[in-house]
Design a protein around this motif. Structure first.
Motif, PDB file in Angstrom:
ATOM      1  N   THR A 197      14.445  -9.289 -20.702  1.00  0.00           N
ATOM      2  CA  THR A 197      13.983 -10.597 -20.239  1.00  0.00           C
ATOM      3  C   THR A 197      13.179 -10.493 -18.961  1.00  0.00           C
ATOM      4  O   THR A 197      13.370  -9.585 -18.155  1.00  0.00           O
ATOM      5  CB  THR A 197      15.182 -11.554 -20.026  1.00  0.00           C
ATOM      6  N   CYS A 198      12.276 -11.443 -18.803  1.00  0.00           N
ATOM      7  CA  CYS A 198      11.487 -11.600 -17.585  1.00  0.00           C
ATOM      8  C   CYS A 198      11.240 -13.098 -17.449  1.00  0.00           C
ATOM      9  O   CYS A 198      10.694 -13.726 -18.367  1.00  0.00           O
ATOM     10  CB  CYS A 198      10.176 -10.828 -17.686  1.00  0.00           C
ATOM     11  N   SER A 199      11.641 -13.697 -16.330  1.00  0.00           N
ATOM     12  CA  SER A 199      11.634 -15.151 -16.249  1.00  0.00           C
ATOM     13  C   SER A 199      11.413 -15.615 -14.823  1.00  0.00           C
ATOM     14  O   SER A 199      11.826 -14.945 -13.860  1.00  0.00           O
ATOM     15  CB  SER A 199      12.976 -15.687 -16.770  1.00  0.00           C
ATOM     16  N   ARG A 200      10.775 -16.768 -14.682  1.00  0.00           N
ATOM     17  CA  ARG A 200      10.631 -17.389 -13.366  1.00  0.00           C
ATOM     18  C   ARG A 200      10.399 -18.885 -13.558  1.00  0.00           C
ATOM     19  O   ARG A 200       9.854 -19.327 -14.579  1.00  0.00           O
ATOM     20  CB  ARG A 200       9.472 -16.777 -12.579  1.00  0.00           C
ATOM     21  N   VAL A 207       8.966 -20.248 -17.344  1.00  0.00           N
ATOM     22  CA  VAL A 207       8.331 -19.371 -18.313  1.00  0.00           C
ATOM     23  C   VAL A 207       9.174 -18.112 -18.436  1.00  0.00           C
ATOM     24  O   VAL A 207       9.627 -17.554 -17.435  1.00  0.00           O
ATOM     25  CB  VAL A 207       6.872 -19.045 -17.927  1.00  0.00           C
ATOM     26  N   THR A 208       9.401 -17.683 -19.676  1.00  0.00           N
ATOM     27  CA  THR A 208      10.255 -16.528 -19.955  1.00  0.00           C
ATOM     28  C   THR A 208       9.611 -15.675 -21.037  1.00  0.00           C
ATOM     29  O   THR A 208       9.093 -16.198 -22.021  1.00  0.00           O
ATOM     30  CB  THR A 208      11.652 -16.983 -20.425  1.00  0.00           C
ATOM     31  N   LEU A 209       9.666 -14.375 -20.844  1.00  0.00           N
ATOM     32  CA  LEU A 209       9.276 -13.428 -21.884  1.00  0.00           C
ATOM     33  C   LEU A 209      10.536 -12.676 -22.286  1.00  0.00           C
ATOM     34  O   LEU A 209      11.083 -11.892 -21.512  1.00  0.00           O
ATOM     35  CB  LEU A 209       8.208 -12.468 -21.380  1.00  0.00           C
ATOM     36  N   VAL A 239      -0.436 -12.162 -16.670  1.00  0.00           N
ATOM     37  CA  VAL A 239      -0.843 -13.538 -16.414  1.00  0.00           C
ATOM     38  C   VAL A 239       0.311 -14.396 -15.905  1.00  0.00           C
ATOM     39  O   VAL A 239       0.165 -15.158 -14.955  1.00  0.00           O
ATOM     40  CB  VAL A 239      -1.458 -14.152 -17.690  1.00  0.00           C
ATOM     41  N   TYR A 240       1.473 -14.256 -16.536  1.00  0.00           N
ATOM     42  CA  TYR A 240       2.587 -15.145 -16.214  1.00  0.00           C
ATOM     43  C   TYR A 240       3.485 -14.616 -15.100  1.00  0.00           C
ATOM     44  O   TYR A 240       4.182 -15.402 -14.447  1.00  0.00           O
ATOM     45  CB  TYR A 240       3.424 -15.414 -17.464  1.00  0.00           C
ATOM     46  N   PHE A 241       3.476 -13.286 -14.895  1.00  0.00           N
ATOM     47  CA  PHE A 241       4.412 -12.717 -13.932  1.00  0.00           C
ATOM     48  C   PHE A 241       3.751 -11.821 -12.883  1.00  0.00           C
ATOM     49  O   PHE A 241       4.434 -11.283 -12.030  1.00  0.00           O
ATOM     50  CB  PHE A 241       5.507 -11.936 -14.665  1.00  0.00           C
ATOM     51  N   GLY A 242       2.449 -11.655 -12.970  1.00  0.00           N
ATOM     52  CA  GLY A 242       1.737 -10.877 -11.959  1.00  0.00           C
ATOM     53  C   GLY A 242       2.036  -9.397 -11.986  1.00  0.00           C
ATOM     54  O   GLY A 242       1.852  -8.701 -10.989  1.00  0.00           O
ATOM     55  N   MET A 243       2.494  -8.891 -13.127  1.00  0.00           N
ATOM     56  CA  MET A 243       2.874  -7.490 -13.238  1.00  0.00           C
ATOM     57  C   MET A 243       1.915  -6.744 -14.153  1.00  0.00           C
ATOM     58  O   MET A 243       1.659  -7.184 -15.276  1.00  0.00           O
ATOM     59  CB  MET A 243       4.309  -7.363 -13.781  1.00  0.00           C
ATOM     60  N   THR A 244       1.389  -5.633 -13.659  1.00  0.00           N
ATOM     61  CA  THR A 244       0.537  -4.770 -14.466  1.00  0.00           C
ATOM     62  C   THR A 244       1.355  -3.574 -14.895  1.00  0.00           C
ATOM     63  O   THR A 244       1.710  -2.723 -14.068  1.00  0.00           O
ATOM     64  CB  THR A 244      -0.702  -4.326 -13.673  1.00  0.00           C
TER      65      THR A 244
END
Length: 271
Positions: A197-200, A207-209, A239-244
């Motif tokens: 999970t990745c969420s904020r 928004v959650t992935l 796009v949603y979490f600013g992570m590359t």
């Protein structure tokens, strides 16, 4: 700690005072800027509860983390800014109402005129500090919170009538959480090894992935999209979490050879 770099990560300047208004702003900005995520567990990365390692991950590499990482590092930032801060252990309530193991969660308590619970590492939770000495319901954008007496001097934190976790009164150093962080990252019984999970929170919801599902809630309306290609997943993380991400985490139950990251890409548009 490079406080300026950390504040820049949160999108705020150096605060004028270590007061409640600043604490509220820092918590809000941290929640929206730094995602709650457990990607390291599914990327084979070690969970290091060391201030320098956490700073490198969250600030320099612009990642997120889970409770021990996010609340541990945020507590260090607050100390640098002049707050009186301690970490507290908590047991998380399971869906059936039973309690998880001791040191299941690490929370932050800040002493101002009274103690305040500050939380940036529990997923969906309060966006604003909560009065630990409060006896009345406390309104928050995420719902209504209650702080209730529990056995042995502990307190239960309740959201919309549902207990979230039982908080100890005793302060803890971050090192106390190292064994449980290892268990959370390695045990097949841990929720973190069984989910990805990745969420904020956002200004309109959350928004959650989760694995391959992109879930966005806007003004109470839930939208879900399944991402079927590595490129779509990388785009969503960026796009949603600013992570590359140079490589993608492997979802639970999949091997690197059969995971989405290894499958041929198909066209899925993510805004």
């Amino acid at each position: 700690m490079d406080v300026d770099a950390y504040l820049d990560r949160l999108g705020v300047g150096w605060p004028a005072a270590a007061d409640l208004a600043t604490l509220r702003l820092l918590q809000e900005r941290h929640l929206t800027a730094v995602p709650f995520e457990n990607l390291s567990i599914h990327l084979g990365e070690p969970i290091e509860l060391d201030e320098e390692a956490l700073f490198d991950k969250v600030v320099r590499r612009r990642r997120g983390g889970f409770c021990y990482e996010l609340n541990g590092l945020f507590a260090a930032l607050l100390r640098e800014l002049g707050y009186r801060v301690s970490l507290r252990a908590a047991q998380v309530f399971r869906p059936d109402g039973t309690l998880g193991p001791p040191l299941d969660h690490a929370a932050v308590v800040v002493e101002l005129d009274e103690p305040w619970l500050v939380e940036v590492g529990f997923g969906r939770f309060a966006r604003h500090p909560l009065r630990l000495s409060g006896v009345d319901a406390q309104a928050d954008p995420e719902g209504e919170f209650l702080v209730l007496d529990a056995p042995h001097g502990d307190v239960d934190i309740v959201l919309n009538g549902k207990p979230q976790y039982r908080l100890e009164r005793r302060p803890r150093p971050l090192a106390d959480f190292v064994p449980m962080a290892w268990w959370q990252a390695t045990s097949p019984l841990s929720n973190f090894t069984r989910s990805l999970t990745c969420s904020r929170p956002t200004s309109q919801g959350r928004v959650t992935l989760s694995d391959e599902r992109l879930i966005e809630t806007v003004d109470g309306v839930r939208h879900e999209l399944r991402l079927t290609s590595p490129e779509a997943l990388r785009t969503a993380y960026r796009v949603y979490f600013g992570m590359t991400l140079t490589r993608l985490p492997v979802p639970p139950g999949e091997s690197p050879l059969t995971s989405t990251a290894a499958r041929p890409e198909t066209a899925v548009n993510v805004p």
